[in-house]
Design an enzyme around this catalytic site. Structure first.
Site, PDB file in Angstrom:
ATOM      1  N   HIS A 183       0.833  -1.204   0.000  1.00 49.04           N
ATOM      2  CA  HIS A 183       0.000   0.000   0.000  1.00 49.04           C
ATOM      3  C   HIS A 183       0.867   1.253   0.000  1.00 49.04           C
ATOM      4  O   HIS A 183       1.916   1.288   0.639  1.00 49.04           O
ATOM      5  CB  HIS A 183      -0.937   0.005   1.218  1.00 49.04           C
ATOM      6  CG  HIS A 183      -2.158  -0.802   0.988  1.00 49.04           C
ATOM      7  ND1 HIS A 183      -3.356  -0.261   0.634  1.00 49.04           N
ATOM      8  CD2 HIS A 183      -2.341  -2.145   1.006  1.00 49.04           C
ATOM      9  CE1 HIS A 183      -4.234  -1.223   0.470  1.00 49.04           C
ATOM     10  NE2 HIS A 183      -3.642  -2.380   0.683  1.00 49.04           N
ATOM     11  N   SER A 238      -6.227   3.697  -5.830  1.00 46.41           N
ATOM     12  CA  SER A 238      -5.640   4.495  -4.748  1.00 46.41           C
ATOM     13  C   SER A 238      -5.724   5.987  -5.045  1.00 46.41           C
ATOM     14  O   SER A 238      -6.021   6.793  -4.160  1.00 46.41           O
ATOM     15  CB  SER A 238      -4.184   4.095  -4.503  1.00 46.41           C
ATOM     16  OG  SER A 238      -4.112   2.837  -3.897  1.00 46.41           O
ATOM     17  N   GLN A 240      -7.750   8.453  -2.575  1.00 49.84           N
ATOM     18  CA  GLN A 240      -7.071   9.553  -1.882  1.00 49.84           C
ATOM     19  C   GLN A 240      -7.625  10.904  -2.319  1.00 49.84           C
ATOM     20  O   GLN A 240      -7.798  11.802  -1.489  1.00 49.84           O
ATOM     21  CB  GLN A 240      -5.557   9.465  -2.085  1.00 49.84           C
ATOM     22  CG  GLN A 240      -4.941   8.286  -1.345  1.00 49.84           C
ATOM     23  CD  GLN A 240      -3.442   8.397  -1.163  1.00 49.84           C
ATOM     24  OE1 GLN A 240      -2.885   9.493  -1.083  1.00 49.84           O
ATOM     25  NE2 GLN A 240      -2.780   7.256  -1.084  1.00 49.84           N
ATOM     26  N   PHE A 298       1.044   3.516   6.977  1.00 48.20           N
ATOM     27  CA  PHE A 298      -0.234   3.746   7.652  1.00 48.20           C
ATOM     28  C   PHE A 298      -1.338   3.467   6.639  1.00 48.20           C
ATOM     29  O   PHE A 298      -1.356   4.045   5.558  1.00 48.20           O
ATOM     30  CB  PHE A 298      -0.323   5.187   8.148  1.00 48.20           C
ATOM     31  CG  PHE A 298      -1.627   5.518   8.812  1.00 48.20           C
ATOM     32  CD1 PHE A 298      -1.902   5.062  10.097  1.00 48.20           C
ATOM     33  CD2 PHE A 298      -2.589   6.268   8.156  1.00 48.20           C
ATOM     34  CE1 PHE A 298      -3.101   5.357  10.717  1.00 48.20           C
ATOM     35  CE2 PHE A 298      -3.792   6.573   8.758  1.00 48.20           C
ATOM     36  CZ  PHE A 298      -4.052   6.114  10.046  1.00 48.20           C
ATOM     37  N   ILE A 299      -2.246   2.566   6.979  1.00 46.32           N
ATOM     38  CA  ILE A 299      -3.330   2.198   6.066  1.00 46.32           C
ATOM     39  C   ILE A 299      -4.646   2.591   6.705  1.00 46.32           C
ATOM     40  O   ILE A 299      -4.939   2.217   7.845  1.00 46.32           O
ATOM     41  CB  ILE A 299      -3.297   0.696   5.733  1.00 46.32           C
ATOM     42  CG1 ILE A 299      -1.965   0.339   5.070  1.00 46.32           C
ATOM     43  CG2 ILE A 299      -4.474   0.328   4.826  1.00 46.32           C
ATOM     44  CD1 ILE A 299      -1.734  -1.141   4.883  1.00 46.32           C
ATOM     45  N   ALA A 326      -8.789   3.155   5.366  1.00 48.91           N
ATOM     46  CA  ALA A 326      -9.790   3.120   4.294  1.00 48.91           C
ATOM     47  C   ALA A 326     -10.403   4.509   4.204  1.00 48.91           C
ATOM     48  O   ALA A 326     -11.274   4.862   4.990  1.00 48.91           O
ATOM     49  CB  ALA A 326     -10.845   2.060   4.581  1.00 48.91           C
ATOM     50  N   VAL A 327      -9.932   5.315   3.268  1.00 53.11           N
ATOM     51  CA  VAL A 327     -10.254   6.744   3.238  1.00 53.11           C
ATOM     52  C   VAL A 327     -11.611   7.084   2.642  1.00 53.11           C
ATOM     53  O   VAL A 327     -12.060   8.225   2.766  1.00 53.11           O
ATOM     54  CB  VAL A 327      -9.157   7.561   2.510  1.00 53.11           C
ATOM     55  CG1 VAL A 327      -7.805   7.395   3.195  1.00 53.11           C
ATOM     56  CG2 VAL A 327      -9.069   7.184   1.040  1.00 53.11           C
TER      57      VAL A 327
END
Length: 177
Positions: free
Chosen positions: A76, A93, A97, A128-129, A131-132
């Protein structure tokens, strides 16, 4: 492949009929740069519905060996990190984002994300992951700071939980409900 990018979404019946190789080609990028997750999820077919498909992906990741799980986590990108600047994010991604406003940070916000990414990666050995989808940059920053205090094993669990959410969101984008 992204069904939503083409304007059509696959049905569960369609994906239940796919050859494993076609299934892996269509869903191999659901887990960031980790097509093996799709290959293992395919073995759970037939899926009753989209939720069962998402659960098969989560089960495949959770049942994997720790080194495989860590490889998925390390695949990621940093949130608002170097890959963003270089344009090296996957389509999913980049879209995720951007939806959280991470493509429109002020220089000060970008510096803060960069410092937090570096400290987090140094502490835990993974990016740092989060789920945005549906989150704001302030929510992400608050989670960043809160989770940075976790013990390593707990934080790996949080990261895996977030990858499972990300995979579910991506499946929901591609597969008709």
């Amino acid at each position: 492949m992204s069904g939503s990018a083409a304007g059509t979404r696959l049905s569960v019946d369609d994906l239940n009929r796919m050859a494993v190789s076609d299934f892996a080609a269509a869903f191999g990028d659901v887990a960031e740069h980790s097509p093996w997750v799709a290959e293992r999820a395919a073995s759970a077919r037939p899926f009753a519905d989209r939720a069962a498909l998402a659960q098969a992906f989560a089960d495949a990741l959770r049942a994997a060996a720790r080194d495989e799980q860590l490889a998925v986590l390390r695949a990621h990108p940093d949130l608002a990190g170097r890959a963003t600047i270089a344009g090296d994010l996957t389509r999913d991604s980049r879209r995720e984002q951007a939806g959280a406003g991470l493509d429109r940070l002020t220089p000060a916000e970008f510096e803060r994300f960069t410092a937090l990414n570096a400290a987090y990666s140094e502490r835990f050995g993974i990016p740092f992951i989060f789920a945005v989808k549906g989150a704001t940059k302030d929510m992400i920053l608050a989670a960043f700071e809160e989770r940075s205090a976790n013990e390593a094993e707990a934080e790996i669990g949080h990261a895996i939980d977030n990858v499972c959410r990300i995979m579910r969101f991506r499946i929901e984008d591609r597969v008709a409900g």
